[in-house]
Design a protein around this motif. Sequence first.
Motif, PDB file in Angstrom:
ATOM      1  N   ILE A   1       0.852  -1.189   0.000  1.00 31.41           N
ATOM      2  CA  ILE A   1       0.000   0.000   0.000  1.00 31.41           C
ATOM      3  C   ILE A   1       0.887   1.237   0.000  1.00 31.41           C
ATOM      4  O   ILE A   1       0.511   2.281  -0.516  1.00 31.41           O
ATOM      5  CB  ILE A   1      -0.977  -0.028   1.194  1.00 31.41           C
ATOM      6  CG1 ILE A   1      -2.122   0.977   0.959  1.00 31.41           C
ATOM      7  CG2 ILE A   1      -0.266   0.238   2.513  1.00 31.41           C
ATOM      8  CD1 ILE A   1      -3.272   0.835   1.937  1.00 31.41           C
ATOM      9  N   HIS A   2       2.094   1.099   0.567  1.00 32.15           N
ATOM     10  CA  HIS A   2       3.108   2.152   0.509  1.00 32.15           C
ATOM     11  C   HIS A   2       4.176   1.743  -0.498  1.00 32.15           C
ATOM     12  O   HIS A   2       4.848   0.721  -0.336  1.00 32.15           O
ATOM     13  CB  HIS A   2       3.737   2.384   1.886  1.00 32.15           C
ATOM     14  CG  HIS A   2       2.827   3.091   2.841  1.00 32.15           C
ATOM     15  ND1 HIS A   2       2.930   2.968   4.217  1.00 32.15           N
ATOM     16  CD2 HIS A   2       1.779   3.946   2.618  1.00 32.15           C
ATOM     17  CE1 HIS A   2       2.007   3.717   4.791  1.00 32.15           C
ATOM     18  NE2 HIS A   2       1.299   4.314   3.837  1.00 32.15           N
TER      19      HIS A   2
ATOM     20  N   ASN B   1      -2.741   4.362   3.322  1.00 35.67           N
ATOM     21  CA  ASN B   1      -3.006   3.882   4.673  1.00 35.67           C
ATOM     22  C   ASN B   1      -3.498   4.981   5.604  1.00 35.67           C
ATOM     23  O   ASN B   1      -3.423   4.846   6.829  1.00 35.67           O
ATOM     24  CB  ASN B   1      -1.762   3.219   5.263  1.00 35.67           C
ATOM     25  CG  ASN B   1      -2.119   2.181   6.312  1.00 35.67           C
ATOM     26  OD1 ASN B   1      -3.131   1.487   6.203  1.00 35.67           O
ATOM     27  ND2 ASN B   1      -1.289   2.058   7.344  1.00 35.67           N
ATOM     28  N   ARG B   2      -3.978   6.078   5.027  1.00 36.60           N
ATOM     29  CA  ARG B   2      -4.719   7.114   5.753  1.00 36.60           C
ATOM     30  C   ARG B   2      -6.047   7.404   5.048  1.00 36.60           C
ATOM     31  O   ARG B   2      -6.743   8.325   5.419  1.00 36.60           O
ATOM     32  CB  ARG B   2      -3.910   8.426   5.823  1.00 36.60           C
ATOM     33  CG  ARG B   2      -2.537   8.308   6.437  1.00 36.60           C
ATOM     34  CD  ARG B   2      -2.574   8.020   7.924  1.00 36.60           C
ATOM     35  NE  ARG B   2      -1.223   8.057   8.485  1.00 36.60           N
ATOM     36  CZ  ARG B   2      -0.375   7.035   8.488  1.00 36.60           C
ATOM     37  NH1 ARG B   2      -0.765   5.872   7.948  1.00 36.60           N
ATOM     38  NH2 ARG B   2       0.829   7.136   9.027  1.00 36.60           N
TER      39      ARG B   2
ATOM     40  N   THR C   1      -7.758   1.852  -2.508  1.00 41.58           N
ATOM     41  CA  THR C   1      -8.301   1.516  -1.192  1.00 41.58           C
ATOM     42  C   THR C   1      -9.738   1.004  -1.295  1.00 41.58           C
ATOM     43  O   THR C   1     -10.169   0.199  -0.469  1.00 41.58           O
ATOM     44  CB  THR C   1      -8.230   2.721  -0.245  1.00 41.58           C
ATOM     45  OG1 THR C   1      -8.942   3.827  -0.813  1.00 41.58           O
ATOM     46  CG2 THR C   1      -6.789   3.134  -0.007  1.00 41.58           C
TER      47      THR C   1
ATOM     48  N   ASN D   1      -2.174  -6.450   6.959  1.00 47.53           N
ATOM     49  CA  ASN D   1      -1.731  -5.373   6.081  1.00 47.53           C
ATOM     50  C   ASN D   1      -0.215  -5.256   6.247  1.00 47.53           C
ATOM     51  O   ASN D   1       0.268  -4.816   7.293  1.00 47.53           O
ATOM     52  CB  ASN D   1      -2.455  -4.083   6.485  1.00 47.53           C
ATOM     53  CG  ASN D   1      -2.160  -2.905   5.579  1.00 47.53           C
ATOM     54  OD1 ASN D   1      -1.807  -1.841   6.053  1.00 47.53           O
ATOM     55  ND2 ASN D   1      -2.325  -3.070   4.283  1.00 47.53           N
TER      56      ASN D   1
ATOM     57  N   HIS E   1       3.665  -4.192   5.829  1.00 47.13           N
ATOM     58  CA  HIS E   1       4.493  -3.011   5.618  1.00 47.13           C
ATOM     59  C   HIS E   1       5.944  -3.329   5.947  1.00 47.13           C
ATOM     60  O   HIS E   1       6.285  -4.398   6.427  1.00 47.13           O
ATOM     61  CB  HIS E   1       4.032  -1.870   6.538  1.00 47.13           C
ATOM     62  CG  HIS E   1       2.698  -1.305   6.210  1.00 47.13           C
ATOM     63  ND1 HIS E   1       2.530  -0.078   5.614  1.00 47.13           N
ATOM     64  CD2 HIS E   1       1.439  -1.804   6.407  1.00 47.13           C
ATOM     65  CE1 HIS E   1       1.240   0.170   5.467  1.00 47.13           C
ATOM     66  NE2 HIS E   1       0.557  -0.868   5.926  1.00 47.13           N
TER      67      HIS E   1
ATOM     68  N   SER F   1      -6.511   4.189   8.798  1.00 43.94           N
ATOM     69  CA  SER F   1      -5.650   3.068   8.411  1.00 43.94           C
ATOM     70  C   SER F   1      -6.477   1.850   8.024  1.00 43.94           C
ATOM     71  O   SER F   1      -7.610   1.655   8.481  1.00 43.94           O
ATOM     72  CB  SER F   1      -4.708   2.690   9.549  1.00 43.94           C
ATOM     73  OG  SER F   1      -5.418   2.064  10.610  1.00 43.94           O
ATOM     74  N   ALA F   2      -5.877   1.009   7.191  1.00 43.74           N
ATOM     75  CA  ALA F   2      -6.522  -0.248   6.800  1.00 43.74           C
ATOM     76  C   ALA F   2      -6.742  -1.142   8.003  1.00 43.74           C
ATOM     77  O   ALA F   2      -7.793  -1.781   8.142  1.00 43.74           O
ATOM     78  CB  ALA F   2      -5.668  -0.944   5.737  1.00 43.74           C
ATOM     79  N   GLN F   3      -5.741  -1.212   8.864  1.00 45.83           N
ATOM     80  CA  GLN F   3      -5.830  -2.030  10.082  1.00 45.83           C
ATOM     81  C   GLN F   3      -7.051  -1.654  10.916  1.00 45.83           C
ATOM     82  O   GLN F   3      -7.851  -2.510  11.315  1.00 45.83           O
ATOM     83  CB  GLN F   3      -4.556  -1.824  10.891  1.00 45.83           C
ATOM     84  CG  GLN F   3      -4.645  -2.131  12.374  1.00 45.83           C
ATOM     85  CD  GLN F   3      -3.636  -1.365  13.184  1.00 45.83           C
ATOM     86  OE1 GLN F   3      -2.461  -1.680  13.137  1.00 45.83           O
ATOM     87  NE2 GLN F   3      -4.069  -0.360  13.939  1.00 45.83           N
TER      88      GLN F   3
ATOM     89  N   THR G   1      -1.323  -4.671  11.442  1.00 49.76           N
ATOM     90  CA  THR G   1      -0.284  -4.116  10.583  1.00 49.76           C
ATOM     91  C   THR G   1       0.996  -4.861  10.913  1.00 49.76           C
ATOM     92  O   THR G   1       1.439  -4.863  12.071  1.00 49.76           O
ATOM     93  CB  THR G   1      -0.079  -2.613  10.842  1.00 49.76           C
ATOM     94  OG1 THR G   1      -1.275  -1.909  10.517  1.00 49.76           O
ATOM     95  CG2 THR G   1       1.058  -2.069  10.003  1.00 49.76           C
TER      96      THR G   1
END
Length: 361
Positions: free
Chosen positions: A112-113, A188-189, A220, A239, A241, A301-303, A316
Amino acid sequence: MHEQPNRVQDFKDTMLFQQYNCFMFRELEQFDEELARYRASRQGKAAIPYDDFPRHAQVNEYIESIAQRYPDIVTLVTAGNSYDGRPIKYLKISTTNFEDPSKPIYFMDAMIHAREWVTTPVTLYAIHRLVEDLRNEDRDLLENIDWIIYPMVNPDGYEYSHDSERLWRRTRSTNPVDPSTCLGVDGNRNFDIAFNTVGVSSNPCSTTYPGVTPFSDVETVYIRDILHANLDRIQLYMNIHSHGNWILYGYGFNETLPPNAAQIHHVGATMGATIDALKLDLAPFYRVGNSAFLLYATSGSAQDYAQSIGVPFSYTLELPGYGFLFEAPPQFIGQINAETWEGIAASARLARLYYRARINN
Protein backbone atom coordinates in the motif's frame (compact mmCIF):
# COMPACT_ATOMS: atom_id res chain seq x y z
CA MET A 1 -9.30 18.37 11.07
CA HIS A 2 -6.07 18.58 13.01
CA GLU A 3 -3.20 19.84 10.92
CA GLN A 4 0.20 18.61 11.94
CA PRO A 5 3.09 21.09 12.32
CA ASN A 6 4.93 21.50 9.05
CA ARG A 7 8.20 20.09 10.32
CA VAL A 8 9.20 19.03 6.82
CA GLN A 9 9.25 22.61 5.60
CA ASP A 10 11.12 23.71 8.69
CA PHE A 11 13.65 21.00 7.99
CA LYS A 12 14.11 22.13 4.40
CA ASP A 13 15.13 25.53 5.62
CA THR A 14 18.25 24.15 7.25
CA MET A 15 21.60 22.94 6.00
CA LEU A 16 20.78 19.66 7.70
CA PHE A 17 18.19 18.91 5.04
CA GLN A 18 20.80 19.30 2.30
CA GLN A 19 23.14 16.98 4.19
CA TYR A 20 20.31 14.47 4.61
CA ASN A 21 19.59 14.53 0.87
CA CYS A 22 23.24 13.85 0.11
CA PHE A 23 23.25 10.97 2.59
CA MET A 24 20.09 9.43 1.13
CA PHE A 25 21.45 9.79 -2.41
CA ARG A 26 24.53 7.82 -1.43
CA GLU A 27 22.39 5.23 0.36
CA LEU A 28 20.13 4.75 -2.67
CA GLU A 29 23.11 4.53 -5.01
CA GLN A 30 24.50 1.79 -2.79
CA PHE A 31 21.15 -0.01 -2.82
CA ASP A 32 21.04 0.11 -6.63
CA GLU A 33 24.56 -1.28 -6.83
CA GLU A 34 23.74 -4.12 -4.43
CA LEU A 35 20.58 -4.96 -6.34
CA ALA A 36 22.49 -5.06 -9.63
CA ARG A 37 25.12 -7.37 -8.11
CA TYR A 38 22.43 -9.59 -6.62
CA ARG A 39 20.67 -9.97 -9.94
CA ALA A 40 23.96 -10.57 -11.78
CA SER A 41 24.79 -13.38 -9.36
CA ARG A 42 21.49 -15.04 -10.23
CA GLN A 43 21.86 -14.94 -14.01
CA GLY A 44 21.15 -18.28 -15.57
CA LYS A 45 18.82 -19.30 -12.75
CA ALA A 46 15.07 -19.51 -13.14
CA ALA A 47 13.42 -16.18 -12.49
CA ILE A 48 11.61 -16.46 -9.17
CA PRO A 49 9.64 -13.31 -8.38
CA TYR A 50 9.48 -13.92 -4.63
CA ASP A 51 13.29 -13.89 -4.49
CA ASP A 52 13.54 -10.42 -6.02
CA PHE A 53 11.74 -7.09 -6.17
CA PRO A 54 9.54 -7.91 -9.18
CA ARG A 55 7.89 -5.20 -11.23
CA HIS A 56 4.11 -5.04 -11.31
CA ALA A 57 3.83 -6.86 -14.65
CA GLN A 58 6.01 -9.68 -13.31
CA VAL A 59 3.80 -10.02 -10.25
CA ASN A 60 0.73 -10.38 -12.44
CA GLU A 61 2.50 -12.87 -14.71
CA TYR A 62 3.41 -15.00 -11.72
CA ILE A 63 -0.03 -15.14 -10.15
CA GLU A 64 -1.63 -15.68 -13.55
CA SER A 65 0.64 -18.68 -14.09
CA ILE A 66 -0.23 -20.06 -10.65
CA ALA A 67 -3.94 -19.83 -11.45
CA GLN A 68 -3.43 -21.52 -14.81
CA ARG A 69 -1.38 -24.38 -13.38
CA TYR A 70 -3.51 -25.01 -10.28
CA PRO A 71 -7.11 -24.30 -11.38
CA ASP A 72 -8.60 -26.72 -8.83
CA ILE A 73 -7.51 -24.62 -5.87
CA VAL A 74 -6.58 -21.17 -7.24
CA THR A 75 -8.82 -18.46 -8.66
CA LEU A 76 -7.39 -15.34 -10.26
CA VAL A 77 -9.39 -12.18 -9.59
CA THR A 78 -8.97 -8.77 -11.16
CA ALA A 79 -10.02 -6.21 -8.57
CA GLY A 80 -10.00 -3.48 -11.20
CA ASN A 81 -7.56 -0.99 -12.65
CA SER A 82 -5.35 1.38 -10.72
CA TYR A 83 -5.69 5.12 -11.22
CA ASP A 84 -3.19 4.93 -14.09
CA GLY A 85 -4.92 1.92 -15.62
CA ARG A 86 -2.78 -0.96 -14.38
CA PRO A 87 -4.76 -4.17 -13.73
CA ILE A 88 -4.64 -5.07 -10.04
CA LYS A 89 -4.94 -8.81 -9.55
CA TYR A 90 -5.01 -11.15 -6.60
CA LEU A 91 -5.55 -14.82 -5.80
CA LYS A 92 -8.18 -16.75 -3.91
CA ILE A 93 -6.83 -20.09 -2.73
CA SER A 94 -9.24 -22.76 -1.54
CA THR A 95 -9.80 -26.50 -1.76
CA THR A 96 -13.57 -25.90 -1.58
CA ASN A 97 -13.98 -22.95 -3.95
CA PHE A 98 -14.69 -20.60 -1.02
CA GLU A 99 -18.01 -22.38 -0.43
CA ASP A 100 -17.38 -23.95 2.97
CA PRO A 101 -18.53 -21.61 5.76
CA SER A 102 -16.72 -23.68 8.37
CA LYS A 103 -13.40 -22.42 7.03
CA PRO A 104 -12.07 -19.00 8.04
CA ILE A 105 -10.49 -16.66 5.52
CA TYR A 106 -7.01 -15.23 5.94
CA PHE A 107 -6.69 -12.01 3.92
CA MET A 108 -3.27 -10.45 3.44
CA ASP A 109 -2.16 -7.57 1.26
CA ALA A 110 1.06 -5.65 0.62
CA MET A 111 2.55 -2.59 -1.02
CA ILE A 112 0.00 0.00 0.00
CA HIS A 113 3.11 2.15 0.51
CA ALA A 114 5.10 2.15 -2.70
CA ARG A 115 8.59 2.34 -1.24
CA GLU A 116 8.20 -0.79 0.89
CA TRP A 117 9.52 -3.13 -1.77
CA VAL A 118 10.20 -6.08 0.49
CA THR A 119 6.51 -6.58 1.28
CA THR A 120 5.28 -8.01 -2.02
CA PRO A 121 7.78 -10.92 -2.06
CA VAL A 122 6.34 -12.09 1.28
CA THR A 123 2.88 -12.46 -0.27
CA LEU A 124 4.28 -14.21 -3.33
CA TYR A 125 6.24 -16.59 -1.13
CA ALA A 126 3.07 -17.37 0.82
CA ILE A 127 1.40 -18.28 -2.48
CA HIS A 128 4.38 -20.46 -3.35
CA ARG A 129 4.26 -22.31 -0.03
CA LEU A 130 0.52 -22.87 -0.18
CA VAL A 131 0.40 -24.00 -3.79
CA GLU A 132 3.70 -24.82 -5.48
CA ASP A 133 5.60 -26.08 -2.45
CA LEU A 134 2.91 -27.34 -0.09
CA ARG A 135 4.64 -29.41 2.58
CA ASN A 136 3.05 -32.12 4.68
CA GLU A 137 3.32 -30.03 7.84
CA ASP A 138 1.40 -27.21 6.16
CA ARG A 139 -1.35 -29.20 4.51
CA ASP A 140 -3.79 -28.15 7.23
CA LEU A 141 -3.31 -24.52 6.18
CA LEU A 142 -4.64 -25.28 2.72
CA GLU A 143 -7.35 -27.74 3.72
CA ASN A 144 -8.77 -25.89 6.73
CA ILE A 145 -8.38 -22.23 5.74
CA ASP A 146 -9.28 -20.18 2.67
CA TRP A 147 -6.83 -17.49 1.55
CA ILE A 148 -7.05 -14.14 -0.20
CA ILE A 149 -3.58 -12.96 -1.16
CA TYR A 150 -3.29 -9.51 -2.69
CA PRO A 151 0.37 -8.85 -3.57
CA MET A 152 0.29 -5.20 -4.68
CA VAL A 153 -2.24 -2.63 -3.53
CA ASN A 154 -0.50 0.38 -5.08
CA PRO A 155 1.12 -0.54 -8.42
CA ASP A 156 1.23 3.05 -9.73
CA GLY A 157 3.26 4.25 -6.79
CA TYR A 158 5.44 1.14 -6.89
CA GLU A 159 6.31 1.59 -10.55
CA TYR A 160 7.01 5.26 -9.93
CA SER A 161 9.35 4.31 -7.09
CA HIS A 162 11.32 2.20 -9.58
CA ASP A 163 11.38 4.68 -12.42
CA SER A 164 11.54 8.09 -10.80
CA GLU A 165 11.64 8.38 -7.00
CA ARG A 166 12.78 5.41 -4.94
CA LEU A 167 11.21 6.58 -1.67
CA TRP A 168 7.81 7.49 -3.13
CA ARG A 169 5.09 6.36 -0.71
CA ARG A 170 1.68 7.50 -1.98
CA THR A 171 -0.63 6.55 -4.81
CA ARG A 172 -0.49 8.59 -8.06
CA SER A 173 -4.01 10.01 -8.35
CA THR A 174 -4.76 13.61 -9.30
CA ASN A 175 -6.09 15.83 -6.54
CA PRO A 176 -9.75 16.56 -7.45
CA VAL A 177 -9.71 19.93 -5.71
CA ASP A 178 -6.47 21.22 -7.19
CA PRO A 179 -5.14 19.10 -10.10
CA SER A 180 -2.02 21.28 -10.26
CA THR A 181 -0.74 20.14 -6.89
CA CYS A 182 1.19 16.99 -5.92
CA LEU A 183 -0.14 13.60 -6.95
CA GLY A 184 -1.41 10.82 -4.77
CA VAL A 185 -2.59 10.12 -1.24
CA ASP A 186 -1.31 7.99 1.60
CA GLY A 187 -3.36 4.86 1.04
CA ASN A 188 -3.01 3.88 4.67
CA ARG A 189 -4.72 7.11 5.75
CA ASN A 190 -7.51 6.89 3.15
CA PHE A 191 -9.87 4.47 4.93
CA ASP A 192 -13.10 5.57 6.58
CA ILE A 193 -12.14 5.35 10.23
CA ALA A 194 -11.50 8.58 12.19
CA PHE A 195 -10.59 9.97 8.79
CA ASN A 196 -8.28 13.01 8.62
CA THR A 197 -7.95 13.49 12.38
CA VAL A 198 -4.50 12.41 13.57
CA GLY A 199 -1.21 11.32 12.02
CA VAL A 200 -2.03 13.13 8.78
CA SER A 201 -1.21 16.36 6.99
CA SER A 202 -3.48 18.74 5.06
CA ASN A 203 -0.58 19.43 2.70
CA PRO A 204 -1.24 17.49 -0.56
CA CYS A 205 2.50 17.08 -1.00
CA SER A 206 2.98 15.41 2.39
CA THR A 207 3.68 11.69 2.60
CA THR A 208 0.76 11.41 5.05
CA TYR A 209 -1.82 13.35 3.05
CA PRO A 210 -5.06 11.33 3.47
CA GLY A 211 -6.93 12.61 0.44
CA VAL A 212 -10.04 14.76 0.13
CA THR A 213 -12.48 12.06 1.28
CA PRO A 214 -12.29 8.48 2.56
CA PHE A 215 -11.84 5.98 -0.25
CA SER A 216 -11.05 8.74 -2.73
CA ASP A 217 -8.62 6.35 -4.44
CA VAL A 218 -9.67 3.17 -6.19
CA GLU A 219 -6.76 1.27 -4.67
CA THR A 220 -8.30 1.52 -1.19
CA VAL A 221 -11.82 0.95 -2.53
CA TYR A 222 -10.78 -2.50 -3.76
CA ILE A 223 -9.53 -3.50 -0.31
CA ARG A 224 -12.71 -2.17 1.28
CA ASP A 225 -14.86 -4.14 -1.13
CA ILE A 226 -13.00 -7.42 -0.50
CA LEU A 227 -13.38 -6.95 3.24
CA HIS A 228 -17.13 -6.35 2.99
CA ALA A 229 -17.75 -9.11 0.45
CA ASN A 230 -16.15 -11.69 2.75
CA LEU A 231 -16.82 -10.16 6.14
CA ASP A 232 -18.74 -13.15 7.48
CA ARG A 233 -15.64 -15.35 7.19
CA ILE A 234 -12.54 -13.14 7.21
CA GLN A 235 -10.98 -14.09 10.51
CA LEU A 236 -7.63 -12.38 10.06
CA TYR A 237 -6.53 -9.40 7.98
CA MET A 238 -2.81 -8.70 7.61
CA ASN A 239 -1.73 -5.37 6.08
CA ILE A 240 1.99 -5.86 5.38
CA HIS A 241 4.49 -3.01 5.62
CA SER A 242 8.16 -2.34 6.28
CA HIS A 243 10.18 -1.54 8.26
CA GLY A 244 10.53 -2.13 11.96
CA ASN A 245 9.73 -5.57 13.46
CA TRP A 246 6.25 -4.64 14.70
CA ILE A 247 2.95 -6.50 14.89
CA LEU A 248 0.42 -3.78 15.53
CA TYR A 249 -3.31 -3.68 16.12
CA GLY A 250 -6.03 -1.12 16.82
CA TYR A 251 -7.17 1.24 17.46
CA GLY A 252 -4.43 3.41 16.09
CA PHE A 253 -6.18 6.75 16.30
CA ASN A 254 -6.65 6.91 20.06
CA GLU A 255 -4.96 4.00 21.89
CA THR A 256 -8.31 2.35 22.67
CA LEU A 257 -8.56 -1.42 22.35
CA PRO A 258 -11.13 -3.66 20.65
CA PRO A 259 -13.25 -5.81 22.98
CA ASN A 260 -11.24 -8.93 22.05
CA ALA A 261 -7.86 -7.26 22.56
CA ALA A 262 -6.54 -10.14 24.68
CA GLN A 263 -7.22 -12.61 21.87
CA ILE A 264 -5.76 -10.23 19.26
CA HIS A 265 -2.61 -9.89 21.34
CA HIS A 266 -2.46 -13.66 21.81
CA VAL A 267 -2.44 -14.32 18.07
CA GLY A 268 -0.05 -11.44 17.36
CA ALA A 269 2.36 -12.48 20.09
CA THR A 270 2.33 -16.06 18.82
CA MET A 271 3.19 -14.82 15.36
CA GLY A 272 5.98 -12.61 16.69
CA ALA A 273 7.49 -15.35 18.85
CA THR A 274 7.46 -17.76 15.92
CA ILE A 275 9.34 -15.28 13.73
CA ASP A 276 11.73 -14.36 16.53
CA ALA A 277 12.79 -18.00 16.84
CA LEU A 278 14.09 -17.80 13.25
CA LYS A 279 15.31 -14.21 13.04
CA LEU A 280 18.84 -13.03 12.31
CA ASP A 281 20.88 -11.82 15.25
CA LEU A 282 21.07 -8.28 13.85
CA ALA A 283 17.27 -7.95 13.83
CA PRO A 284 15.44 -6.81 16.95
CA PHE A 285 12.73 -8.95 18.48
CA TYR A 286 9.21 -8.23 17.28
CA ARG A 287 7.15 -5.92 19.46
CA VAL A 288 3.43 -6.58 19.61
CA GLY A 289 0.73 -4.18 20.71
CA ASN A 290 -1.55 -1.25 20.04
CA SER A 291 -0.20 0.80 17.14
CA ALA A 292 -0.85 4.21 18.70
CA PHE A 293 0.79 3.20 21.96
CA LEU A 294 3.83 1.41 20.54
CA LEU A 295 4.49 3.45 17.40
CA TYR A 296 2.40 6.55 16.72
CA ALA A 297 -1.21 7.59 16.27
CA THR A 298 -2.76 7.29 12.81
CA SER A 299 -6.23 7.76 11.40
CA GLY A 300 -7.79 6.21 8.34
CA SER A 301 -5.65 3.07 8.41
CA ALA A 302 -6.52 -0.25 6.80
CA GLN A 303 -5.83 -2.03 10.08
CA ASP A 304 -8.34 0.06 12.03
CA TYR A 305 -10.95 0.00 9.29
CA ALA A 306 -10.97 -3.80 9.08
CA GLN A 307 -11.21 -4.06 12.86
CA SER A 308 -14.02 -1.50 13.03
CA ILE A 309 -16.26 -3.27 10.52
CA GLY A 310 -15.99 -6.61 12.28
CA VAL A 311 -12.82 -8.49 11.28
CA PRO A 312 -11.87 -10.23 14.55
CA PHE A 313 -8.09 -10.09 14.07
CA SER A 314 -6.66 -7.14 12.14
CA TYR A 315 -2.96 -6.28 12.07
CA THR A 316 -0.28 -4.12 10.58
CA LEU A 317 2.84 -6.19 10.09
CA GLU A 318 6.09 -4.23 9.82
CA LEU A 319 8.84 -6.39 8.35
CA PRO A 320 12.49 -6.02 9.41
CA GLY A 321 14.73 -3.40 7.82
CA TYR A 322 18.05 -4.49 9.38
CA GLY A 323 19.11 -0.88 9.73
CA PHE A 324 18.55 -0.13 6.03
CA LEU A 325 15.13 1.48 6.52
CA PHE A 326 13.03 0.94 3.37
CA GLU A 327 16.02 -0.25 1.35
CA ALA A 328 16.64 -3.69 2.84
CA PRO A 329 19.18 -5.28 0.46
CA PRO A 330 17.86 -8.10 -1.71
CA GLN A 331 20.10 -10.60 0.08
CA PHE A 332 17.63 -10.44 2.97
CA ILE A 333 14.54 -11.32 0.93
CA GLY A 334 14.87 -15.06 1.43
CA GLN A 335 15.29 -14.71 5.19
CA ILE A 336 12.33 -12.36 5.52
CA ASN A 337 10.14 -14.63 3.40
CA ALA A 338 11.01 -17.77 5.34
CA GLU A 339 10.62 -16.38 8.84
CA THR A 340 7.48 -14.42 8.02
CA TRP A 341 5.84 -17.44 6.42
CA GLU A 342 6.26 -19.38 9.66
CA GLY A 343 4.70 -16.49 11.54
CA ILE A 344 1.82 -16.36 9.09
CA ALA A 345 1.28 -20.09 9.50
CA ALA A 346 1.26 -19.83 13.30
CA SER A 347 -1.19 -16.91 13.28
CA ALA A 348 -3.46 -18.70 10.81
CA ARG A 349 -3.68 -21.85 12.92
CA LEU A 350 -4.40 -20.00 16.15
CA ALA A 351 -6.92 -17.64 14.56
CA ARG A 352 -8.70 -20.67 13.11
CA LEU A 353 -9.15 -22.10 16.60
CA TYR A 354 -10.83 -18.87 17.66
CA TYR A 355 -13.02 -19.02 14.54
CA ARG A 356 -14.10 -22.57 15.27
CA ALA A 357 -14.99 -21.63 18.83
CA ARG A 358 -17.02 -18.66 17.59
CA ILE A 359 -19.07 -20.46 14.95
CA ASN A 360 -19.73 -23.44 17.26
CA ASN A 361 -21.21 -21.25 19.99
